[in-house]
Design a protein around this motif. Sequence first.
Motif, PDB file in Angstrom:
ATOM      1  N   TYR A  99      16.426  -6.975  19.658  1.00 54.43           N
ATOM      2  CA  TYR A  99      16.428  -5.884  18.503  1.00 54.43           C
ATOM      3  C   TYR A  99      14.853  -5.983  17.893  1.00 54.43           C
ATOM      4  O   TYR A  99      14.227  -5.020  17.646  1.00 54.43           O
ATOM      5  N   TYR A 100      14.473  -6.997  17.764  1.00 52.82           N
ATOM      6  CA  TYR A 100      13.138  -7.512  17.110  1.00 52.82           C
ATOM      7  C   TYR A 100      12.076  -6.937  17.877  1.00 52.82           C
ATOM      8  O   TYR A 100      11.348  -6.269  17.497  1.00 52.82           O
ATOM      9  N   ARG A 101      12.121  -7.090  19.300  1.00 54.24           N
ATOM     10  CA  ARG A 101      11.263  -6.813  20.167  1.00 54.24           C
ATOM     11  C   ARG A 101      11.170  -5.108  20.230  1.00 54.24           C
ATOM     12  O   ARG A 101       9.931  -4.642  20.609  1.00 54.24           O
ATOM     13  N   ALA A 102      12.442  -4.621  20.153  1.00 49.29           N
ATOM     14  CA  ALA A 102      12.279  -3.075  20.206  1.00 49.29           C
ATOM     15  C   ALA A 102      11.804  -2.201  18.979  1.00 49.29           C
ATOM     16  O   ALA A 102      11.573  -1.220  18.829  1.00 49.29           O
ATOM     17  N   GLY A 103      11.646  -3.097  18.046  1.00 51.67           N
ATOM     18  CA  GLY A 103      10.982  -2.776  16.774  1.00 51.67           C
ATOM     19  C   GLY A 103      11.819  -2.435  15.599  1.00 51.67           C
ATOM     20  O   GLY A 103      11.487  -1.657  14.589  1.00 51.67           O
ATOM     21  N   LEU A 104      12.861  -3.124  15.629  1.00 50.84           N
ATOM     22  CA  LEU A 104      14.015  -2.673  14.612  1.00 50.84           C
ATOM     23  C   LEU A 104      13.165  -2.971  13.308  1.00 50.84           C
ATOM     24  O   LEU A 104      12.481  -3.958  12.910  1.00 50.84           O
ATOM     25  N   ASP A 105      13.562  -2.106  12.378  1.00 48.92           N
ATOM     26  CA  ASP A 105      12.994  -2.053  11.138  1.00 48.92           C
ATOM     27  C   ASP A 105      13.201  -3.051  10.044  1.00 48.92           C
ATOM     28  O   ASP A 105      12.434  -3.698   9.398  1.00 48.92           O
ATOM     29  N   GLY A 106      14.520  -3.365   9.868  1.00 46.10           N
ATOM     30  CA  GLY A 106      14.759  -4.400   8.799  1.00 46.10           C
ATOM     31  C   GLY A 106      16.295  -4.985   9.135  1.00 46.10           C
ATOM     32  O   GLY A 106      16.888  -4.285   9.832  1.00 46.10           O
ATOM     33  N   VAL A 107      16.561  -6.101   8.324  1.00 46.45           N
ATOM     34  CA  VAL A 107      17.846  -6.545   8.462  1.00 46.45           C
ATOM     35  C   VAL A 107      18.700  -6.844   7.095  1.00 46.45           C
ATOM     36  O   VAL A 107      17.668  -7.121   6.113  1.00 46.45           O
ATOM     37  N   ILE A 108      19.838  -6.431   7.034  1.00 49.33           N
ATOM     38  CA  ILE A 108      20.422  -6.527   5.557  1.00 49.33           C
ATOM     39  C   ILE A 108      21.292  -7.950   5.673  1.00 49.33           C
ATOM     40  O   ILE A 108      22.124  -8.089   6.415  1.00 49.33           O
ATOM     41  N   ILE A 109      21.027  -8.767   4.854  1.00 50.12           N
ATOM     42  CA  ILE A 109      21.158 -10.214   4.631  1.00 50.12           C
ATOM     43  C   ILE A 109      22.062 -10.704   3.527  1.00 50.12           C
ATOM     44  O   ILE A 109      21.745 -10.041   2.343  1.00 50.12           O
ATOM     45  N   GLN A 110      23.073 -11.390   3.718  1.00 45.52           N
ATOM     46  CA  GLN A 110      23.827 -12.335   2.827  1.00 45.52           C
ATOM     47  C   GLN A 110      23.379 -13.438   2.566  1.00 45.52           C
ATOM     48  O   GLN A 110      23.258 -14.209   1.646  1.00 45.52           O
ATOM     49  N   ASP A 111      23.598 -14.137   3.760  1.00 46.31           N
ATOM     50  CA  ASP A 111      23.637 -15.650   3.861  1.00 46.31           C
ATOM     51  C   ASP A 111      21.925 -16.217   3.706  1.00 46.31           C
ATOM     52  O   ASP A 111      21.149 -15.819   4.461  1.00 46.31           O
ATOM     53  N   MET A 112      21.784 -16.968   2.527  1.00 52.42           N
ATOM     54  CA  MET A 112      20.243 -17.347   2.478  1.00 52.42           C
ATOM     55  C   MET A 112      19.710 -18.323   3.739  1.00 52.42           C
ATOM     56  O   MET A 112      18.528 -18.371   3.837  1.00 52.42           O
ATOM     57  N   GLY A 113      20.484 -18.936   4.315  1.00 50.50           N
ATOM     58  CA  GLY A 113      20.048 -19.526   5.530  1.00 50.50           C
ATOM     59  C   GLY A 113      19.823 -18.563   6.529  1.00 50.50           C
ATOM     60  O   GLY A 113      18.897 -18.851   7.383  1.00 50.50           O
ATOM     61  N   VAL A 114      20.430 -17.641   6.935  1.00 48.84           N
ATOM     62  CA  VAL A 114      20.025 -16.711   7.723  1.00 48.84           C
ATOM     63  C   VAL A 114      18.699 -16.042   7.231  1.00 48.84           C
ATOM     64  O   VAL A 114      18.060 -15.538   8.162  1.00 48.84           O
ATOM     65  N   PHE A 115      18.718 -15.516   5.981  1.00 46.96           N
ATOM     66  CA  PHE A 115      17.455 -15.145   5.423  1.00 46.96           C
ATOM     67  C   PHE A 115      16.167 -15.981   5.882  1.00 46.96           C
ATOM     68  O   PHE A 115      15.322 -15.284   6.383  1.00 46.96           O
ATOM     69  N   ALA A 116      16.280 -17.134   5.690  1.00 52.42           N
ATOM     70  CA  ALA A 116      14.995 -18.203   5.775  1.00 52.42           C
ATOM     71  C   ALA A 116      14.799 -18.222   7.226  1.00 52.42           C
ATOM     72  O   ALA A 116      13.816 -18.343   7.549  1.00 52.42           O
ATOM     73  N   PHE A 117      15.943 -18.141   8.218  1.00 53.61           N
ATOM     74  CA  PHE A 117      15.577 -18.181   9.648  1.00 53.61           C
ATOM     75  C   PHE A 117      15.011 -17.076  10.124  1.00 53.61           C
ATOM     76  O   PHE A 117      13.954 -17.372  10.723  1.00 53.61           O
ATOM     77  N   ILE A 118      15.479 -15.943   9.668  1.00 50.76           N
ATOM     78  CA  ILE A 118      14.874 -14.627  10.040  1.00 50.76           C
ATOM     79  C   ILE A 118      13.424 -14.287   9.572  1.00 50.76           C
ATOM     80  O   ILE A 118      12.451 -14.068  10.108  1.00 50.76           O
ATOM     81  N   PHE A 131      11.388 -14.176  12.769  1.00 51.07           N
ATOM     82  CA  PHE A 131      10.866 -12.863  13.151  1.00 51.07           C
ATOM     83  C   PHE A 131      10.162 -12.345  12.098  1.00 51.07           C
ATOM     84  O   PHE A 131      10.594 -11.453  11.202  1.00 51.07           O
ATOM     85  N   PRO A 132       8.798 -12.713  11.811  1.00 49.21           N
ATOM     86  CA  PRO A 132       8.039 -12.508  10.556  1.00 49.21           C
ATOM     87  C   PRO A 132       7.800 -11.084  10.409  1.00 49.21           C
ATOM     88  O   PRO A 132       7.243 -10.677   9.285  1.00 49.21           O
ATOM     89  N   GLN A 133       7.774 -10.182  11.470  1.00 48.36           N
ATOM     90  CA  GLN A 133       7.366  -8.653  11.274  1.00 48.36           C
ATOM     91  C   GLN A 133       8.557  -7.734  10.918  1.00 48.36           C
ATOM     92  O   GLN A 133       8.459  -6.623  10.725  1.00 48.36           O
ATOM     93  N   MET A 134       9.706  -8.382  10.483  1.00 52.23           N
ATOM     94  CA  MET A 134      10.591  -7.644  10.238  1.00 52.23           C
ATOM     95  C   MET A 134      11.260  -7.748   8.855  1.00 52.23           C
ATOM     96  O   MET A 134      11.203  -8.637   8.118  1.00 52.23           O
TER      97      MET A 134
END
Length: 733
Positions: A87-106, A110-113
């Motif tokens: 999805y990142y490769r396809a140009g996904l615009d953004g992600v909606i996140i709850q978990d701060m571990g997931v937040f930091a990882f993405i 995936f810095p352009q998202m």
Amino acid sequence: MRNKKVELLAPAGNAEAFYGAVHAGADAIYLGGNRFGARAYAENFSEDELVDCIRYAHLLGRKVYLTVNTLVKESEFSELYEYLMPYYRAGLDGVIIQDMGVFAFIRDVFPQMELHGSTQMTITGEYGAEFLKKQGACRVVPARELSLEEIRRIKEVTGMEIECFIHGAMCYCYSGQCLFSSILGGRSGNRGRCAQPCRLPYTVGGNRRECYPLSLKDMCTIENIPELIDAGIDSFKIEGRMKKPEYAAGVTAVYRKYIDKYYEKPGEKLSISGEDLHRLSCLYIRSERQNGYYHKHNGKEMVTLNNPAYSGSDEQVLEQIREKYLYKHLTLPVQMKASFLTGTVAKLTLRCDQTEVTVTGETVQEAAKQPITVENISKQLGKLGGSNFHLDGTMDILVSENAFYPLKTMNELRRKGLSLLEQKLITANGFPYTREVQKPFDITGAHNGHMQKQSGFSLYLRTAEQWNGFLRSSFLKKPKEHTSLRIYVDSDLFLTWGDTIAEHLQILKKIPAETVLALPKIIRLLDSRYLKLLEKSIRDNLEAVDGFLISSLEHVGLLQQWHFLQSKKRYGDHSLYLWNCRSIEFWTDYLDGFCLPLELNYAEQRQLVNGILPAEKFLYGRIPMMVTANCVTKTTDHCRREEGFGITELTDRYHKVFPVMRNCTHCYNIIYNSVPFSLHKTAAKWKDSFCCRLEFTTESENETFNVLEYFYGSRTDLPYTEYTTGHEKRGVE
């Protein structure tokens, strides 16, 4: 009026709903893939479907946001990279996140998202929003309970994009603070599996009549569009990924109509037709409509006390929506110009609006038998079914009289041209067509550290009665050597001591015990005066306060603003949700310890004890099932703010009684489990490894004293007959 127009953000639980919402005028769509989304029972999208949807949205100048808004277990974390990568490769615009571990990882991988803070993060003010902004979030979805004044404040202070719900179902609990479904049946709202116990009947207090005191009416703010835009909201979010495609398209179309009308004549009163109000009411509205919390903190008029069921839908309206938005696929007009001259390469030029591309194929040969004609070239190149284009007018075709070109190769030329045109249109719309990403060396963030053993107890005391029970206990009168003691003092109790704060805290210093202030579970703009009083009292007793219990991102942000507290310790509560090693790694910069999550089983908790942060283990206490802005007492009786703190009871169909604590200082309720959580049978194996937490909620002085004596070892008989071990063995899905 702002230069940038508000975004209309629609839900999609499947591909049909996605296309329907796009055709109805949505500027952006939020949806879930087959993992990590907070609507596990929605149909959701396969990988190929989702990639196609991203391409299609970008072709039309729309955006797509992916929900990654569940808490992620350590055993699942390694799957996150492979899941997001296509999805990142396809140009996904953004992600909606709850978990701060997931937040930091993405953020790191995936810095352009874009990173959006989910409403599951329980952002209730400027402190939490500002903290998220510093971590790299560009947008926040604040708690649905916020007023327009609070939303304006967040916007003014942080400058972040604000995304707010404007239509659809309403949770009774602050999102992210609900364990009701999880504790009762193992279906966790934090994992997208809520069973909605808030929609069930209960009796309240001594009233024998059943009602639905936790079931909120659905939100509809179509008449409030001008003031919502003026408040600084950047994205209007329609709830409903679990609902039918007709809902997504129909609701989107009505809001699109009136948002456009507002911008056409921004100074004029926006008049909503009766026909459009009827249309919205036909689209799966629960009972009556209400306009949410934007102008009220709570109220009986927000609740479907008598009937939480959805009203019937109008089949005629549904069919109209299907005809207009679901049965047809929106395509872009394309003009074609082709050249098939013998001895030269085949050439195809496609034009859509101002964008033009030219592709070449193989060399055109002389025909041995049957030459190609304008008619069969036109037929072959005009096969645009299944693509995102339709032919605009007739083709301009140049062909030699005796030319030959294989039809299969002609099809490849057409596909090549359409693909390049699509790519160029997407980039012209400002979206990436493809992104590259390198696989990170460390997927999980797990560390091989040794467990930091921290024997001892922590005691959470909320009321004066519980404090007095502690003063009578052996924990104070017979402190054990080599056993640490941490006392969490509720900040409300702390302030009631007034001029005697130092005297009370001096008692703890003599043990000695660590004194830690527990901030209010929810802090809002209405708490501004309270926070000033608290800050002053802490300054006046700075040496006696050792640290703070942090339950939310609001607390983290607030303490960062209180710079004089930088040397004080900070302990993360279980509601901060450290579910994986990545989240623990993230929080090491802000915490000195954390409480293990209540929804993970014993084995899953052990995975988190990795030497990075000392862990605290919840051993006894009533689990908070809901933290709510609405008030059960006010809904079923009347506001009793003048009485202050109080407790009422909810009784369910199985005669289980849930205490409801009314905190009138901060105007919220906490609904507790019907029985206390207790690990007394296995306490011995925890005492040498963890700081074992005893949390007091509704207990009286004597009840507090008896529980303390039991866990201290001064009495052998268990002072309560009923209890639960929660998720200690089973965990959640």
